[in-house]
Design a protein around this motif. Structure first.
Motif, PDB file in Angstrom:
ATOM      1  N   GLU A   1      -8.120 -10.067  -8.404  1.00 36.80           N
ATOM      2  CA  GLU A   1      -6.686 -10.349  -8.370  1.00 36.80           C
ATOM      3  C   GLU A   1      -5.927  -9.300  -7.562  1.00 36.80           C
ATOM      4  OE1 GLU A   1      -4.962 -12.951  -9.422  1.00 36.80           O
ATOM      5  OE2 GLU A   1      -6.823 -13.920 -10.060  1.00 36.80           O
ATOM      6  N   LEU A   2      -6.447  -8.081  -7.516  1.00 33.74           N
ATOM      7  CA  LEU A   2      -5.819  -7.016  -6.720  1.00 33.74           C
ATOM      8  C   LEU A   2      -6.238  -7.093  -5.250  1.00 33.74           C
ATOM      9  CD1 LEU A   2      -6.142  -4.001  -9.188  1.00 33.74           C
ATOM     10  CD2 LEU A   2      -4.052  -5.239  -8.566  1.00 33.74           C
ATOM     11  N   GLY A   3      -7.087  -8.070  -4.914  1.00 36.72           N
ATOM     12  CA  GLY A   3      -7.516  -8.232  -3.541  1.00 36.72           C
ATOM     13  C   GLY A   3      -8.557  -7.232  -3.101  1.00 36.72           C
ATOM     14  N   ILE A   4      -9.285  -6.666  -4.067  1.00 35.04           N
ATOM     15  CA  ILE A   4     -10.292  -5.655  -3.767  1.00 35.04           C
ATOM     16  C   ILE A   4     -11.670  -6.301  -3.779  1.00 35.04           C
ATOM     17  CG2 ILE A   4     -11.365  -3.511  -4.576  1.00 35.04           C
ATOM     18  CD1 ILE A   4      -8.586  -2.819  -5.810  1.00 35.04           C
ATOM     19  N   ASP A   5     -12.329  -6.259  -2.646  1.00 35.56           N
ATOM     20  CA  ASP A   5     -13.644  -6.888  -2.512  1.00 35.56           C
ATOM     21  C   ASP A   5     -14.689  -6.123  -3.304  1.00 35.56           C
ATOM     22  OD1 ASP A   5     -15.736  -8.486  -1.582  1.00 35.56           O
ATOM     23  OD2 ASP A   5     -16.089  -7.164   0.120  1.00 35.56           O
TER      24      ASP A   5
END
Length: 294
Positions: free
Chosen positions: A101-105
């Motif tokens: 959700e934080l856009g961290i792969d």
């Protein structure tokens, strides 16, 4: 502090440092709030070049409560977790969903106590999300290792405080039993942290449900044998709540892991040990050979 919905539940989180730096997710232990990751420790990690993220686990702090899921507290404390509404695997899924959700792969992850168990579940269930991992003062779920002394277990199961003042004194009493013997004891700091934690959130049944999740989740040893993510295991030699044998068993189960045993450290994160802990985390993260993608 911000909130978001991950894995279908609401999680409270905050961050330190530059979002352009590699992400490092901190996972706290049984009944503890993300504020137990001291800002001073978080800053030392930022100084090593990490973007630090800490969050409240489900049923702790300001994240979603599971009070509508009954649990048999007496049975749980006696070792029967059949009423557990979730397991550590679900909590690991929360952490992975938070990163998504934080856009961290991919991220480095560090967990303390139950948080270490959650990190172990992440290693097993979501290895593609992890760059490196660190399990601190934790164990594999094998009941033959990581035993508690009777005094430490009694401290863990003490009745919950009813006021902030009681919470401060309870924190001091517990720390004198399970805390580090080889480092100076900062009584006022421990008391203030206990009071602040009570004033931020009070979740006694959340503690019971999380404890049930630990019991219900069983032994992770076989699952850990397939781990390929660079992993560090840190444990206090003087830990009375989770004996150092738990850390040694974790390191033995994970191929190519590194084990750091700190003399005099108990079941806490004493400030004088922070530089050693942070250096070890950074050194292990360097083994990943790449950075998180944000």
């Amino acid at each position: 502090m911000p909130q978001l919905t991950a894995n279908g539940i609401t999680l409270e989180y905050d961050t330190f440092g530059d979002p352009a730096d590699p992400a490092l997710l901190l996972v706290m232990g049984l009944g503890a709030q993300m504020t137990a990751w001291d800002p001073g420790l978080c800053q030392l990690l930022v100084d090593k070049g990490f973007h630090v993220i800490r969050f409240d686990n489900r049923d702790a702090g300001l994240s979603q409560s599971f009070d509508d899921h009954p649990v048999d507290a007496a049975a749980v404390m006696a070792g029967d977790a059949s009423s557990a509404p979730y397991k550590l695997a679900d909590m690991a899924d929360d952490a992975a969903a938070l990163l998504a959700e934080l856009g961290i792969d991919r991220a480095h992850v560090v967990g303390a106590s139950m948080g270490g168990m959650i990190v172990q579940e992440l290693l097993i269930r979501h290895p593609d999300r992890l760059l490196s991992a660190c399990s601190i003062m934790s164990t594999t779920g094998d009941t033959t290792v990581g035993a508690s002394t009777p005094e430490a277990m009694a401290a863990l199961q003490a009745p919950p405080p009813q006021t902030a003042e009681e919470a401060g004194e309870a924190a001091v009493r517990a720390s004198r039993v399970i805390g580090s013997t080889g480092f100076p004891f900062d009584e006022e700091r421990v008391r203030a942290a206990g009071k602040a934690s009570f004033e931020r959130a009070r979740r006694p049944m959340g503690f019971v449900r999380q404890f049930a999740a630990i019991i219900a989740s069983g032994d992770r040893t076989e699952g850990l044998r397939s781990v390929t993510v660079p992993t560090l295991v840190i444990h206090g030699e003087a830990d009375p709540l989770l004996n150092v044998s738990g850390g040694k068993a974790t390191a033995a189960a994970i191929p190519n892991s590194r084990l750091l045993v700190i003399p005099g450290m108990g079941h806490d994160l004493p400030a004088p040990a922070w530089p050693q802990i942070v250096d070890a985390i950074a050194d292990n993260a360097a083994r990943a050979g790449s950075s998180a993608t944000v």
